[in-house]
Design an enzyme around this catalytic site. Structure first.
Site, PDB file in Angstrom:
ATOM      1  N   ASP A 151      -2.565  -5.197  -6.509  1.00 49.57           N
ATOM      2  CA  ASP A 151      -1.732  -6.356  -6.173  1.00 49.57           C
ATOM      3  C   ASP A 151      -2.323  -7.649  -6.714  1.00 49.57           C
ATOM      4  OD1 ASP A 151      -3.688  -5.631  -4.236  1.00 49.57           O
ATOM      5  OD2 ASP A 151      -2.861  -7.045  -2.798  1.00 49.57           O
ATOM      6  N   HIS A 163      -2.911 -13.797  -0.338  1.00 50.66           N
ATOM      7  CA  HIS A 163      -1.585 -13.472   0.188  1.00 50.66           C
ATOM      8  C   HIS A 163      -1.162 -14.552   1.173  1.00 50.66           C
ATOM      9  CE1 HIS A 163      -1.596  -9.417  -1.460  1.00 50.66           C
ATOM     10  NE2 HIS A 163      -2.759  -9.167  -0.888  1.00 50.66           N
ATOM     11  N   HIS A 182     -11.113  -9.583  -6.632  1.00 51.30           N
ATOM     12  CA  HIS A 182     -10.865  -8.257  -6.029  1.00 51.30           C
ATOM     13  C   HIS A 182      -9.884  -7.558  -6.966  1.00 51.30           C
ATOM     14  CE1 HIS A 182      -9.637  -5.222  -3.189  1.00 51.30           C
ATOM     15  NE2 HIS A 182      -8.553  -5.820  -2.769  1.00 51.30           N
ATOM     16  N   ASP A 224      -8.344 -11.542  -0.186  1.00 52.03           N
ATOM     17  CA  ASP A 224      -7.576 -10.948   0.918  1.00 52.03           C
ATOM     18  C   ASP A 224      -7.915 -11.573   2.279  1.00 52.03           C
ATOM     19  OD1 ASP A 224      -5.922  -9.130  -0.419  1.00 52.03           O
ATOM     20  OD2 ASP A 224      -7.444  -7.564  -0.409  1.00 52.03           O
ATOM     21  N   HIS A 269       0.866  -1.198   0.000  1.00 53.47           N
ATOM     22  CA  HIS A 269       0.000   0.000   0.000  1.00 53.47           C
ATOM     23  C   HIS A 269       0.893   1.235   0.000  1.00 53.47           C
ATOM     24  CE1 HIS A 269      -3.811  -2.087   1.862  1.00 53.47           C
ATOM     25  NE2 HIS A 269      -3.776  -2.192   0.556  1.00 53.47           N
ATOM     26  N   HIS A 282     -11.944  -6.361   1.836  1.00 54.00           N
ATOM     27  CA  HIS A 282     -11.920  -5.063   2.470  1.00 54.00           C
ATOM     28  C   HIS A 282     -12.221  -3.917   1.509  1.00 54.00           C
ATOM     29  CE1 HIS A 282      -7.779  -3.608   1.116  1.00 54.00           C
ATOM     30  NE2 HIS A 282      -7.936  -4.759   0.517  1.00 54.00           N
ATOM     31  N   TYR A 327      -1.946  -8.453  10.012  1.00 53.93           N
ATOM     32  CA  TYR A 327      -2.758  -8.243   8.803  1.00 53.93           C
ATOM     33  C   TYR A 327      -4.192  -7.903   9.194  1.00 53.93           C
ATOM     34  CZ  TYR A 327      -4.487  -9.810   4.116  1.00 53.93           C
ATOM     35  OH  TYR A 327      -5.065  -9.930   2.871  1.00 53.93           O
ATOM     36  N   GLU A 372      -7.799  -4.648  -6.479  1.00 50.97           N
ATOM     37  CA  GLU A 372      -6.696  -3.805  -6.075  1.00 50.97           C
ATOM     38  C   GLU A 372      -5.488  -4.233  -6.918  1.00 50.97           C
ATOM     39  OE1 GLU A 372      -6.455  -3.630  -1.814  1.00 50.97           O
ATOM     40  OE2 GLU A 372      -5.189  -1.842  -1.865  1.00 50.97           O
TER      41      GLU A 372
HETATM   42 FE1  FEO Z   1      -6.933  -5.602  -1.174  1.00 53.20          FE
HETATM   43 FE2  FEO Z   1      -4.420  -7.779  -1.508  1.00 53.20          FE
HETATM   44  O1  FEO Z   1      -5.458  -6.352  -2.004  1.00 53.20           O
END
Ligand code: FEO
Length: 396
Positions: free
Chosen positions: A83, A226, A79, A165, A23, A146, A193, A81
């Site tokens: 990543d 992750h 998702h 996530d 982030h 999230h 996390y 984002e």
């Molecule tokens: Fe919300 Fe791993 O990105």
């Protein structure tokens, strides 16, 4: 390098051993991370998620080594984002017409970030993508867990929950299973996390966990996006999340302070003495916020039932490391934690008032007006600190 996690199901992600912040600079990743993507091969083949953009070329090359890319029938983006979706544009150059399944909110996030003209297929909870041969993916919207566009996908036939996530951790490993890594490191990263990313959504998470349980489906494996895959007793991480989502606190008090000429540090240490006198069984921990990773400080707050925050007064305000931490804590909306402020001053002395106000705004229950001491504490002032610690202990 891709590997098979169940017959016909491959991990095809990227382990990022080098990652030290995530982030931008907001989240420290002392142990690296991974961007997990999965390929389910059968009558119809589906790719679930991609990896962060800097690894797009090697991601697509790795997939192409596993199968001709035109054999991919569907892409699922749980998702978006960067990543996870950062390699989507590169991939879609190879398979431009393939449907991209996503949540309804992803109709905003995918074009908003990647500007591609792709065949987006939005889904709501309960929608099913049939893959043939007894396999199907059922989608579960995970709004705000999230991001508004988050969703999970459940692979029936194999009992795999691709949770994105949720249930993840920022840990790089070659084993990539929870039962193959150091459990101390794993749980330290899992709670960090949760504390730093998921705390504000704890209420939503409790409802979502109940919703998933109500599906009554067998979960044999949880594959987050992750860190490690949960294959032995996968519900252990779900049970931890249920505990963490319920105003979590251990029998701990944490003192977080910054100091200029050690007066506020001396206060913190004397307050800790008072706490230990009153609560001998409670773990008392001290951290200088200017010298400690902010995400580790947040994890300490998450695990504590009492939080004491200190700063000397500077320019009628507080030191920036304390101010920054309080700003992060405000966004995280901790529940059920008691707090108070302390600090030294030489001239005007507003720091305690500012910290107490910030703690209240952040949702802490401020149980004491706080302790402000002029100049460097002498023996009498240190006894005042110990008494303040005992008073705070009584309020816990
Ligand atoms: Fe919300 Fe791993 O990105």
């Amino acid at each position: 390098m891709p590997f098979e996690i169940k017959p016909g199901v491959h991990w095809v992600g990227k382990v990022d051993w080098e990652l030290r912040t995530f982030h931008g600079q907001e989240y420290s990743t002392h142990r690296g991370s991974s961007y997990n993507a999965y390929l389910v091969r059968g009558e119809r083949t589906v790719l679930i998620d991609t990896v962060w953009g800097p690894y797009a070329e090697e991601f697509v090359a790795g997939l192409a080594a596993l199968l001709p890319l035109d054999q991919i029938d569907h892409v699922v983006m749980n998702h978006n984002e960067p990543d996870h979706a950062g390699s989507l544009a590169r991939l879609m150059r190879e398979i431009p017409g393939v449907p991209v399944h996503c949540s309804r909110m992803a109709l905003q996030s995918i074009p908003g970030q990647f500007h591609g003209d792709w065949n987006l297929v939005p889904h709501k909870t309960g929608d099913v993508l049939d893959l043939g041969a007894g396999r199907a993916l059922t989608f579960v919207e995970m709004n705000m867990l999230h991001w508004p566009d988050s969703m999970a996908s459940y692979l029936s036939g194999d009992g795999i929950l691709f949770s994105n996530d949720a249930f993840g951790q920022h840990v790089a490993s070659e084993g990539l299973y929870a039962d193959t890594v150091d459990p101390c490191e794993l749980w330290a990263e899992a709670v960090k996390y949760y504390a730093n990313i998921l705390t504000p959504f704890s209420g939503l998470l409790q409802k979502k966990l109940a919703e998933i349980a109500a599906l009554g489906v067998p979960i044999e494996m949880i594959c987050p996006s992750h860190g490690v895959i949960w294959r032995e007793n996968p519900m252990q991480i779900v049970e931890r999340y249920a505990a963490w989502a319920d105003a979590y606190a251990e029998d701990r008090v944490v003192l977080l302070y910054d100091t200029m000429w050690d007066a506020t540090r001396l206060m913190a240490e004397a307050i800790a003495d008072g706490l230990r006198q009153a609560l001998p069984g409670t773990e008392v921990r001290l951290f200088n916020t200017a010298r400690t990773d902010k995400n580790d400080c947040i994890t300490e707050i998450f695990r504590a039932r009492g939080v004491l925050v200190g700063s000397p007064t500077i320019n009628r305000g507080i030191l920036h490391s304390v101010a920054g931490l309080l700003e992060v804590a405000t966004g995280l909306k901790f529940q059920g934690k008691k707090a108070a402020a302390f600090g030294s001053f030489g001239w005007s002395g507003e720091s305690v008032k500012h910290i107490a106000q910030a703690l209240e705004q952040a949702g802490f229950e401020v149980v004491d007006p706080g302790l402000r001491l002029k100049w460097r504490p002498d023996a009498g002032a240190l006894e005042q600190c110990r008494e303040f610690g005992r008073r705070f202990a009584a309020a816990l």
